[in-house]
Design a protein around this motif. Structure first.
Motif, PDB file in Angstrom:
ATOM      1  N   ASP A 134      27.943  -4.477   9.797  1.00  0.00           N
ATOM      2  CA  ASP A 134      27.259  -5.765   9.761  1.00  0.00           C
ATOM      3  C   ASP A 134      25.803  -5.621   9.331  1.00  0.00           C
ATOM      4  OD1 ASP A 134      29.590  -6.953  10.634  1.00  0.00           O
ATOM      5  OD2 ASP A 134      28.983  -6.986  12.746  1.00  0.00           O
ATOM      6  N   MET A 135      25.189  -4.513   9.692  1.00  0.00           N
ATOM      7  CA  MET A 135      23.767  -4.328   9.395  1.00  0.00           C
ATOM      8  C   MET A 135      23.504  -3.867   7.961  1.00  0.00           C
ATOM      9  SD  MET A 135      22.277  -5.325  12.052  1.00  0.00           S
ATOM     10  CE  MET A 135      20.615  -4.894  11.492  1.00  0.00           C
ATOM     11  N   VAL A 136      24.426  -3.117   7.383  1.00  0.00           N
ATOM     12  CA  VAL A 136      24.136  -2.431   6.128  1.00  0.00           C
ATOM     13  C   VAL A 136      24.880  -2.997   4.919  1.00  0.00           C
ATOM     14  CG1 VAL A 136      24.235  -0.185   4.942  1.00  0.00           C
ATOM     15  CG2 VAL A 136      23.599  -0.291   7.350  1.00  0.00           C
ATOM     16  N   ALA A 137      26.107  -3.452   5.109  1.00  0.00           N
ATOM     17  CA  ALA A 137      26.928  -3.858   3.954  1.00  0.00           C
ATOM     18  C   ALA A 137      26.251  -4.956   3.146  1.00  0.00           C
ATOM     19  CB  ALA A 137      28.303  -4.316   4.424  1.00  0.00           C
ATOM     20  N   ASN A 138      26.357  -4.824   1.819  1.00  0.00           N
ATOM     21  CA  ASN A 138      25.839  -5.825   0.873  1.00  0.00           C
ATOM     22  C   ASN A 138      24.333  -6.032   1.046  1.00  0.00           C
ATOM     23  OD1 ASN A 138      28.657  -6.385   0.145  1.00  0.00           O
ATOM     24  ND2 ASN A 138      28.746  -7.430   2.123  1.00  0.00           N
ATOM     25  N   LEU A 143      25.209   1.171   0.035  1.00  0.00           N
ATOM     26  CA  LEU A 143      24.114   1.966  -0.528  1.00  0.00           C
ATOM     27  C   LEU A 143      22.734   1.428  -0.163  1.00  0.00           C
ATOM     28  CD1 LEU A 143      25.308   2.714  -4.184  1.00  0.00           C
ATOM     29  CD2 LEU A 143      25.806   3.979  -2.096  1.00  0.00           C
ATOM     30  N   SER A 144      22.591   0.126  -0.107  1.00  0.00           N
ATOM     31  CA  SER A 144      21.278  -0.492   0.103  1.00  0.00           C
ATOM     32  C   SER A 144      21.077  -0.827   1.574  1.00  0.00           C
ATOM     33  CB  SER A 144      21.161  -1.757  -0.749  1.00  0.00           C
ATOM     34  OG  SER A 144      19.961  -2.444  -0.461  1.00  0.00           O
ATOM     35  N   LYS A 145      20.183  -0.082   2.211  1.00  0.00           N
ATOM     36  CA  LYS A 145      19.916  -0.315   3.638  1.00  0.00           C
ATOM     37  C   LYS A 145      18.861  -1.417   3.803  1.00  0.00           C
ATOM     38  CE  LYS A 145      22.386   3.517   4.144  1.00  0.00           C
ATOM     39  NZ  LYS A 145      23.281   3.973   3.071  1.00  0.00           N
ATOM     40  N   PRO A 146      18.912  -2.173   4.896  1.00  0.00           N
ATOM     41  CA  PRO A 146      17.925  -3.235   5.116  1.00  0.00           C
ATOM     42  C   PRO A 146      16.534  -2.648   5.345  1.00  0.00           C
ATOM     43  CG  PRO A 146      19.258  -2.926   7.081  1.00  0.00           C
ATOM     44  CD  PRO A 146      19.876  -2.087   6.009  1.00  0.00           C
ATOM     45  N   GLU A 147      15.540  -3.350   4.865  1.00  0.00           N
ATOM     46  CA  GLU A 147      14.162  -2.874   4.990  1.00  0.00           C
ATOM     47  C   GLU A 147      13.783  -2.710   6.457  1.00  0.00           C
ATOM     48  OE1 GLU A 147       9.661  -4.099   3.461  1.00  0.00           O
ATOM     49  OE2 GLU A 147      11.419  -5.263   2.820  1.00  0.00           O
ATOM     50  N   GLY A 148      13.217  -1.553   6.776  1.00  0.00           N
ATOM     51  CA  GLY A 148      12.763  -1.296   8.135  1.00  0.00           C
ATOM     52  C   GLY A 148      13.848  -0.798   9.080  1.00  0.00           C
ATOM     53  N   ASP A 173      23.350  10.196   4.907  1.00  0.00           N
ATOM     54  CA  ASP A 173      23.232   9.161   3.877  1.00  0.00           C
ATOM     55  C   ASP A 173      22.135   9.494   2.875  1.00  0.00           C
ATOM     56  OD1 ASP A 173      24.897   7.839   5.850  1.00  0.00           O
ATOM     57  OD2 ASP A 173      24.428   5.989   4.763  1.00  0.00           O
ATOM     58  N   LEU A 174      22.455   9.333   1.601  1.00  0.00           N
ATOM     59  CA  LEU A 174      21.468   9.478   0.546  1.00  0.00           C
ATOM     60  C   LEU A 174      20.537   8.267   0.543  1.00  0.00           C
ATOM     61  CD1 LEU A 174      23.881  10.852  -2.170  1.00  0.00           C
ATOM     62  CD2 LEU A 174      21.790  12.024  -1.420  1.00  0.00           C
ATOM     63  N   ASN A 175      19.306   8.492   0.119  1.00  0.00           N
ATOM     64  CA  ASN A 175      18.290   7.440   0.101  1.00  0.00           C
ATOM     65  C   ASN A 175      18.222   6.807  -1.288  1.00  0.00           C
ATOM     66  OD1 ASN A 175      16.077   5.798   0.405  1.00  0.00           O
ATOM     67  ND2 ASN A 175      14.579   7.466   0.350  1.00  0.00           N
ATOM     68  N   TRP A 176      18.954   5.728  -1.475  1.00  0.00           N
ATOM     69  CA  TRP A 176      19.026   5.090  -2.787  1.00  0.00           C
ATOM     70  C   TRP A 176      17.740   4.359  -3.164  1.00  0.00           C
ATOM     71  CZ3 TRP A 176      22.741   4.375  -6.787  1.00  0.00           C
ATOM     72  CH2 TRP A 176      23.795   5.293  -6.703  1.00  0.00           C
ATOM     73  N   GLU A 177      16.816   4.231  -2.241  1.00  0.00           N
ATOM     74  CA  GLU A 177      15.494   3.687  -2.587  1.00  0.00           C
ATOM     75  C   GLU A 177      14.732   4.640  -3.509  1.00  0.00           C
ATOM     76  OE1 GLU A 177      13.760   0.919  -1.646  1.00  0.00           O
ATOM     77  OE2 GLU A 177      15.073   0.006  -0.151  1.00  0.00           O
ATOM     78  N   ASN A 178      15.094   5.911  -3.463  1.00  0.00           N
ATOM     79  CA  ASN A 178      14.408   6.954  -4.226  1.00  0.00           C
ATOM     80  C   ASN A 178      14.920   6.957  -5.669  1.00  0.00           C
ATOM     81  OD1 ASN A 178      13.532   9.396  -5.357  1.00  0.00           O
ATOM     82  ND2 ASN A 178      13.718  10.519  -3.421  1.00  0.00           N
ATOM     83  N   ASP A 179      14.027   6.707  -6.626  1.00  0.00           N
ATOM     84  CA  ASP A 179      14.411   6.683  -8.049  1.00  0.00           C
ATOM     85  C   ASP A 179      15.081   7.980  -8.474  1.00  0.00           C
ATOM     86  OD1 ASP A 179      13.180   4.248  -8.058  1.00  0.00           O
ATOM     87  OD2 ASP A 179      11.412   4.877  -9.194  1.00  0.00           O
ATOM     88  N   LYS A 180      14.599   9.099  -7.938  1.00  0.00           N
ATOM     89  CA  LYS A 180      15.143  10.406  -8.336  1.00  0.00           C
ATOM     90  C   LYS A 180      16.583  10.570  -7.853  1.00  0.00           C
ATOM     91  CE  LYS A 180      10.738  12.913  -8.580  1.00  0.00           C
ATOM     92  NZ  LYS A 180       9.917  14.020  -7.996  1.00  0.00           N
ATOM     93  N   VAL A 181      16.886  10.043  -6.673  1.00  0.00           N
ATOM     94  CA  VAL A 181      18.266  10.092  -6.176  1.00  0.00           C
ATOM     95  C   VAL A 181      19.181   9.340  -7.131  1.00  0.00           C
ATOM     96  CG1 VAL A 181      19.829   9.266  -4.358  1.00  0.00           C
ATOM     97  CG2 VAL A 181      17.696  10.427  -3.743  1.00  0.00           C
TER      98      VAL A 181
END
Length: 561
Positions: A229-233, A207-212, A172-180
């Motif tokens: 259930d953990m990651v979607a939306n 794309l957006s993973k839950p914090e932590g 998985d790509l890290n979409w938190e990273n601005d450069k990504v």
């Protein structure tokens, strides 16, 4: 005619092509770009406005192209960039648009970004992916992969795990990273500049993973928590898509559809908002889960009979609650779903044509953009002739590996029955063009075994029969182009508790359409009070018996008010 308020993609019909299985031009057994180009006149004859291409980028094919190793190169199995440019040009010359698959939740583990990321904790690409230390000597959390097993893979070299919601070869790509994000947007803009007409966005809601990355609840009897259930939306998903809109999607008049795992009405209203702030539409999967028992051990590999009132309730919810505020995508099948005539209709010889036409009519008179998956327009069926050694799909192989061989949760024969009903390779068998050698797909050895009914179900047969499923789809597409009520009319469900007939209306100014669809294999009596002056627009029988509904009968009346 398209009104000023109607966008071109709201009147459009999309034809989905799985390139590997569509048409082989060089007889290596694998479909390719030149093969697709040679069949553009067929798509034009059908009447489709848009082709959605499953991924054609360079890939080691751990997940048949959904593991991309170079977003700016064409997989040599499919051809060259020059051949892609030719396909795009020839499609445009015929008035056909091309929508590309965008796979940016993850890349291939063979992408240069991941190779660099994996090389060292100090790599400037380390943060392009999601790496975590072991927790008590084990995986960082308890999430389960969509393809069975854990979502984490340990890397001996750096002593950390990387996250892969899908296969190990799909980090998985890290979409938190601005450069990504900016790197992805730059890549997308290069394709837009090339002249493509839109993107179908793979698992975009993940794309957006839950914090932590917290542990999730594990269902009784299951080994892992549901990643879906953990990651979607996730918490930043709409921020990411709105940024994509500003930096890419507003640069051209393109069509966008997001594959939105675990999406609900509330989320869909944001993803596909009519204000154009995010995407044009999403694929939702609720109606694809109605024939599944909620067994946490087996996931999708546990079937239940389809209860028609549940289907009506679900599709009606999407029709009514998105009306005026967002846009629907309409589909029965795709490269990840089995053949709809085998699943929702009947592939028995006496019912196949009638039920395929019925399913087509039911869907194409709804509000939204319809998607036709290659072969659906000739009534291709599930491939019950495939044995374990014939399957290619990693999802199917992993199901046997984990559910049968490792955990003994199900025996191989029972799982094979489920695979024949719902496995993804059902839709991936080569396109059936003729009754000749390899169904006209290739003169070589097909990459995936053919469905053995191609001598009876093929394009040649369909084009030579004026009453074929193909020409029924052709008529349905013409109605969508010509009748504004199909695009803009209000949807009204009739008889929600009827367990055998799905009937609904589309209501416009001064007229309405009455759409009647029987799911029964026997003759029924239903009186919908059809006025004497009603015009029968289309039917899957040659005559109209009024209140008598024959097996899988489907008919549409146009009623002037």
């Amino acid at each position: 005619m398209t009104t000023n308020q109607t966008k071109w993609w709201q009147k459009a019909v999309v034809y989905q092509i799985y390139p590997r299985s569509f048409q082989d031009s060089n007889n290596d057994g694998i479909g390719d770009l030149k093969g697709i180009e040679s069949r553009l006149d067929y798509v034009k004859k059908l009447g489709a406005d848009v082709i959605w291409l499953n991924p054609v980028y360079d890939s080691p094919n751990e997940d048949n192209g959904y593991d991309i190793s170079d977003y700016d190169a064409i997989n040599p199995e499919f051809g060259t960039m020059e051949e892609f440019d030719s396909l795009l040009s020839e499609a445009h010359d015929r008035g056909i648009k091309i929508v590309m698959d965008l796979v940016v939740n993850h890349s291939s583990s063979q992408h240069k970004w991941f190779i660099e990321s994996k090389s060292s904790k100090d790599s400037d690409k380390r943060d392009f992916y999601i790496w975590r230390d072991p927790v008590d000597g084990h995986e960082p959390n308890n999430w389960g992969s969509f393809f069975s097993g854990s979502t984490w893979k340990y890397d001996e070299n750096t002593g950390q795990y990387y996250l892969h919601l899908f296969a190990e070869g799909q980090p998985d790509l890290n979409w938190e990273n601005d450069k990504v994000r900016q790197t992805v947007f730059d890549m997308m803009n290069r394709w837009v500049d090339k002249g493509i007409d839109g993107f179908r966005m793979d698992v975009i809601s993940l794309l957006s993973k839950p914090e932590g990355l917290p542990d999730g609840p594990v269902a009784e009897g299951a080994e892992y928590a549901s990643s879906n259930d953990m990651v979607a939306n996730g918490p930043k998903i709409h921020d990411y898509i709105q940024e994509m809109r500003q930096k890419v999607l507003n640069n051209a008049d393109i069509m966008t559809v997001g594959e939105a795992s675990n999406v609900n009405i509330k989320n869909a209203k944001r993803y596909a908002a009519a204000d154009g702030s995010e995407l044009n539409m999403v694929f939702q999967f609720e109606h694809m889960d109605l024939d599944q028992n909620p067994n946490p051990n087996l996931g999708k590999w546990d079937n239940a009979p389809l209860y028609l009132p549940k289907l009506k309730e679900n599709l009606t919810k999407w029709q009514t609650e998105l009306a005026g505020v967002a846009w629907n995508s309409l589909y029965w099948e795709n490269h990840d779903q089995p053949r709809s005539v085998s699943r929702f209709g009947s592939d028995a010889p006496e019912f196949r044509v009638k039920s395929a036409k019925m399913l087509a009519t039911l869907l194409h008179f709804m509000q939204g953009t319809p998607y036709i998956y290659q072969g659906q327009e000739i009534g291709m069926t599930n491939a019950n002739n495939l044995a374990w050694e014939d399957f290619n799909d990693i999802e199917i192989k992993n199901a046997r590996k984990y559910l049968v061989e490792r955990d003994g949760l199900i025996d191989a024969d029972t799982l094979l029955d489920y695979v024949h009903y719902k496995g993804r390779d059902n839709a991936r068998t080569p396109m059936q063009w003729t009754d000749g050698e390899n169904a006209g797909f290739t003169e070589g050895t097909p990459w995936l075994k053919l469905n053995d009914n191609f001598d009876k179900i093929n394009v040649d047969q369909a084009l030579n029969d004026e009453n074929s499923i193909f020409y029924h789809y052709q008529q349905l597409i013409k109605f969508r182009h010509d009748l504004d009520i199909v695009t803009t009319g209000r949807y009204e469900l009739l008889d929600p508790e009827d367990e055998q007939v799905y009937a609904y209306k589309r209501v416009g100014e001064g007229e309405e359409l009455l759409i009647i669809n029987s799911f029964a294999e026997e003759t029924l009596e239903r009186d919908y009070q059809v006025p004497a002056n009603a015009e029968l627009l289309i039917s899957n029988y040659e005559d109209d018996m009024g209140t008598e509904l024959r097996p899988y009968e489907s008919k549409v009346y146009r009623i002037q008010k």
